[in-house]
Design a protein around this motif. Structure first.
Motif, short mmCIF file in Angstrom:
data_model
loop_
_atom_site.label_atom_id
_atom_site.label_comp_id
_atom_site.label_asym_id
_atom_site.label_seq_id
_atom_site.Cartn_x
_atom_site.Cartn_y
_atom_site.Cartn_z
N ILE A 150 -10.63 -12.29 -0.45
CA ILE A 150 -10.26 -10.89 -0.75
C ILE A 150 -8.75 -10.80 -0.70
N ARG A 151 -8.17 -10.39 -1.81
CA ARG A 151 -6.72 -10.22 -1.84
C ARG A 151 -6.39 -8.78 -1.45
N ILE A 152 -5.61 -8.65 -0.40
CA ILE A 152 -5.20 -7.30 0.03
C ILE A 152 -3.89 -6.97 -0.69
N PRO A 153 -3.88 -5.88 -1.45
CA PRO A 153 -2.68 -5.60 -2.27
C PRO A 153 -1.49 -5.22 -1.41
N PRO A 154 -0.28 -5.60 -1.86
CA PRO A 154 0.92 -5.14 -1.16
C PRO A 154 1.09 -3.64 -1.36
N LEU A 155 1.86 -3.02 -0.48
CA LEU A 155 2.01 -1.56 -0.51
C LEU A 155 2.62 -1.08 -1.83
N ARG A 156 3.47 -1.91 -2.44
CA ARG A 156 4.12 -1.44 -3.68
C ARG A 156 3.12 -1.31 -4.81
N GLU A 157 1.93 -1.96 -4.68
CA GLU A 157 0.87 -1.76 -5.69
C GLU A 157 -0.05 -0.62 -5.32
N ARG A 158 0.28 0.07 -4.24
CA ARG A 158 -0.58 1.15 -3.76
C ARG A 158 0.19 2.46 -3.73
N GLY A 159 0.92 2.73 -4.83
CA GLY A 159 1.79 3.91 -4.86
C GLY A 159 1.09 5.17 -4.40
N ALA A 160 -0.17 5.33 -4.81
CA ALA A 160 -0.89 6.57 -4.50
C ALA A 160 -1.18 6.70 -3.01
N ASP A 161 -1.06 5.60 -2.28
CA ASP A 161 -1.45 5.64 -0.87
C ASP A 161 -0.29 5.92 0.08
N ILE A 162 0.95 5.79 -0.45
CA ILE A 162 2.09 5.81 0.47
C ILE A 162 2.18 7.13 1.23
N GLU A 163 2.05 8.24 0.49
CA GLU A 163 2.19 9.53 1.18
C GLU A 163 1.03 9.74 2.16
N LEU A 164 -0.16 9.37 1.70
CA LEU A 164 -1.34 9.51 2.54
C LEU A 164 -1.19 8.72 3.85
N LEU A 165 -0.75 7.48 3.70
CA LEU A 165 -0.53 6.64 4.88
C LEU A 165 0.55 7.23 5.77
N ALA A 166 1.63 7.68 5.12
CA ALA A 166 2.75 8.21 5.90
C ALA A 166 2.30 9.43 6.71
N GLN A 167 1.47 10.29 6.10
CA GLN A 167 1.02 11.49 6.82
C GLN A 167 0.10 11.10 7.97
N THR A 168 -0.75 10.10 7.74
CA THR A 168 -1.65 9.65 8.80
C THR A 168 -0.85 9.09 9.97
N LEU A 169 0.15 8.27 9.62
CA LEU A 169 0.99 7.68 10.66
C LEU A 169 1.79 8.76 11.39
N LEU A 170 2.22 9.76 10.62
CA LEU A 170 2.99 10.85 11.22
C LEU A 170 2.16 11.53 12.31
N ALA A 171 0.89 11.81 11.98
CA ALA A 171 0.03 12.48 12.97
C ALA A 171 -0.13 11.60 14.20
N ARG A 172 -0.28 10.28 13.97
CA ARG A 172 -0.47 9.39 15.11
C ARG A 172 0.77 9.34 16.00
N PHE A 173 1.94 9.21 15.36
CA PHE A 173 3.15 9.02 16.16
C PHE A 173 3.66 10.33 16.78
N THR A 174 3.42 11.47 16.11
CA THR A 174 3.84 12.73 16.75
C THR A 174 3.03 12.93 18.02
N ALA A 175 1.73 12.58 17.97
CA ALA A 175 0.90 12.71 19.18
C ALA A 175 1.39 11.74 20.25
N LEU A 176 1.68 10.52 19.81
CA LEU A 176 2.10 9.48 20.75
C LEU A 176 3.41 9.86 21.44
N HIS A 177 4.35 10.42 20.67
CA HIS A 177 5.66 10.71 21.24
C HIS A 177 5.84 12.17 21.63
N GLY A 178 4.76 12.93 21.59
CA GLY A 178 4.82 14.32 22.03
C GLY A 178 5.78 15.17 21.22
#
Ligand SMILES: [Zn+2]
Length: 569
Positions: A397-425
């Motif tokens: 299974i080839r896992i695509p690099p992020l640059r081939e996943r343009g549609a996912d960048i914002e989605l991922l960024a928002q998910t990470l944002l929620a995780r790290f805002t909780a983590l760092h209060g």
């Protein structure tokens, strides 16, 4: 009428405005703007008034202006932080003019930020809103610059940190010569409370929003969400890889995950395990590149007591520990050749031998291997066994690099944002539009891991309650975010014409000072000495140039650069 207050030059504000026709965008600092016809806003106004009535239409336009005032108040904080309160406050009226609302003349401004006192009076000429209203409805009975008034309220409230209510007391829509607004804290107006509905966001709504943000953040830290577990993505490339993973999960097949560094191979392996019938069993991960060659064998296959000097007790290897579950071997290309043979045997026979043991043990393990190197090339170079590659490569299974996943960048960024805002209060407004655009354009050589690092850094650097901006994510290295292409620096020249802007001299100067690596005191001392030399040793003239008194200059020159603190380099 009192004398109008004088504006400081608005060069700093005009510099914020950038026309980027190549990207189809206009920016005011980090905020995306748009050029609209006042006629279309007039048509919207007419529609709203006719459909929902004057009061509701007024409320909507006021709140729209309020929101834009709030946004602009951010610039006051950032653009003129060091200047006096008057100059900082005038960012609002000056931006309002730059944005084409009206000509604003401050008639009276008195405020005390600490005590929360504010008293202001402004004159508006050429209000677009009064004009648009009159065009559609003829002379009005009441002042009609709702959006403009909302802006004044939003801006001043954000600036003062409390709700300041402006009322329009004269308006050209009613036939007055110009519009005039008066503002003070809402509590200081006898009928203030009745106006609250126009300006304040519903406090209950705000609370619910804040709570739902918290819930969202907590949820994202607690549990894998949805069928993809902790994996997020909608792009076709990601969906394809995920589908393959789902099909493999139902079987016992050995899976080989390929892809660049940082694409999330371990996360894929873990998800495969969670989706499989082995999910109740252990998931054991080993990074073959992280262990010294002489330790890997013992680590993988275990050790019998006395197998070598120092083996005081028997130890189970990762293979045994993964019994009934999944063993994930990352960077399998780095496995030493002799161990490759032993691994192959373990896979073929389903049994292993501990180091120093003659007996074999049965293990029931599903193997997931991962590599970011080309194993075919490694085989050709003699670094990898061909038979092992055949055994591993049954289900790649080839896992695509992020640059081939343009549609996912914002989605991922928002998910990470929620995780790290909780983590760092932290409580943040999210990413600025410009920051999101910069994320979308970045090349992501480090893939999802790089995105994780950037978002975490952004969360830490962003001001509490503010938004994550480009410079919070990317350090100010060229080629990121700002300044990609000349079109980005198109702005308004002093005559109001679009023109290519020269680089900001202040920014340039500061960049060079920082790059010099000199401590602040040393920089100051050099500047003082330079001014004195420029004036041929005339201290009074040098002091004038520097905007300080002669005694101050003499004192600072005598003091010289501060000695370094003990212990500093
Ligand atoms: Zn008006």
């Amino acid at each position: 009428m009192p004398n109008p207050l004088k504006y400081p030059p608005d060069t700093d504000l005009r510099r914020l405005l950038r026309f980027a026709p190549d990207e189809g965008a206009i920016w005011l600092g980090e905020r995306r703007m748009v050029l609209l016809h006042t006629a279309s806003l007039g048509a919207l106004r007419e529609d709203l008034i006719n459909s929902i009535g004057l009061e509701q239409a007024r409320r909507i336009f006021t709140r729209m202006g309020y929101a834009s005032g709030l946004n602009d108040a951010e610039f006051a904080r950032r653009t003129r932080p060091g200047l006096d309160l008057n100059a900082a406050f005038l960012v609002g009226p000056q931006l309002h003019m730059l944005e084409g609302a009206a000509r604003v003349t401050p008639l009276k401004m008195a405020f005390d930020r600490e005590a929360g006192r504010f008293e202001g009076e402004f004159r508006w000429d050429h209000s677009w809103e009064a004009h648009a209203h009159r065009q559609k409805f003829g002379p009005a009975d009441d002042p009609s610059c709702w959006m403009l008034t909302g802006y004044a309220c939003g801006y001043t409230s954000a600036f003062m940190g409390r709700l300041i209510l402006f009322k329009e007391v004269a308006c050209t829509a009613c036939g007055d010569e110009f519009c005039r607004i008066v503002g003070r804290p809402i509590e200081d107006w006898p009928d203030g409370e009745a106006h609250r509905v126009y300006f304040a966001t519903d406090s209950l709504v705000e609370k619910i929003e804040a709570l739902s943000l918290q819930v969202e953040a907590l949820r994202s830290t607690l549990a894998p969400a949805g069928p993809c577990g902790s994996m997020v993505g909608q792009s076709p490339a990601f969906r394809r890889a995920f589908e393959l993973l789902g099909k493999a999960a139902a079987t016992q097949v050995t899976v080989l995950l390929t892809g660049e560094t940082g694409v999330g191979k371990e996360r894929f392996a873990r998800t495969l395990h969670e989706l499989s019938a082995r999910r109740a069993g252990p998931f054991v991960a080993v990074n073959c590149a992280a262990l010294p060659a002489e330790l890997i064998e013992a680590e993988l296959f275990g050790v019998e007591k006395g197998a070598y000097t120092g083996a005081h007790a028997a130890r189970t290897g990762r293979f045994e520990r993964a019994d009934g579950g999944t063993l994930f071997l990352d960077e399998i290309g780095d496995l030493p050749l002799p161990l490759q043979a032993k691994l192959l045997r373990a896979l073929q026979e389903g049994e292993i031998e501990r180091l120093g043991s003659e007996t074999t043990r049965k293990v029931n393990v599903r193997l997931v291997a991962a590599t970011n190197v080309d194993l075919d090339a490694a085989v050709k170079a003699g670094r990898f066994r061909r038979d092992l590659l055949y055994r591993l490569n049954i289900y790649p299974i080839r896992i695509p690099p992020l640059r081939e996943r343009g549609a996912d960048i914002e989605l991922l960024a928002q998910t990470l944002l929620a995780r790290f805002t909780a983590l760092h209060g932290k409580r943040l407004q999210g990413f600025s539009e410009r920051a999101l655009q910069a994320l979308g354009r970045h090349g992501w050589p480090g893939n999802v891991r790089e995105l994780e690092n950037l978002v975490e850094r952004g969360v830490i650097l962003a001001a509490q309650g503010g938004a994550i901006e480009v410079e919070d994510l990317f350090s100010l290295s060229p080629g990121h975010g700002h300044g990609d292409g000349a079109a980005d620096r198109t702005g308004l020249d002093p005559h109001g014409q679009l023109a290519a802007l020269p680089p900001d001299p202040d920014e340039d100067l500061c960049a060079r000072m920082l790059a010099s690596g000199l401590p602040l005191e040393e920089l100051e001392h050099q500047l003082l000495a330079f001014a004195v030399a420029r004036e041929s040793g005339n201290l009074s003239a040098a002091a004038r140039r520097l905007g300080i008194t002669r005694p101050q200059l003499a004192y600072r020159l005598r003091r010289g650069p501060m000695p370094s603190e003990p212990g500093a380099q």
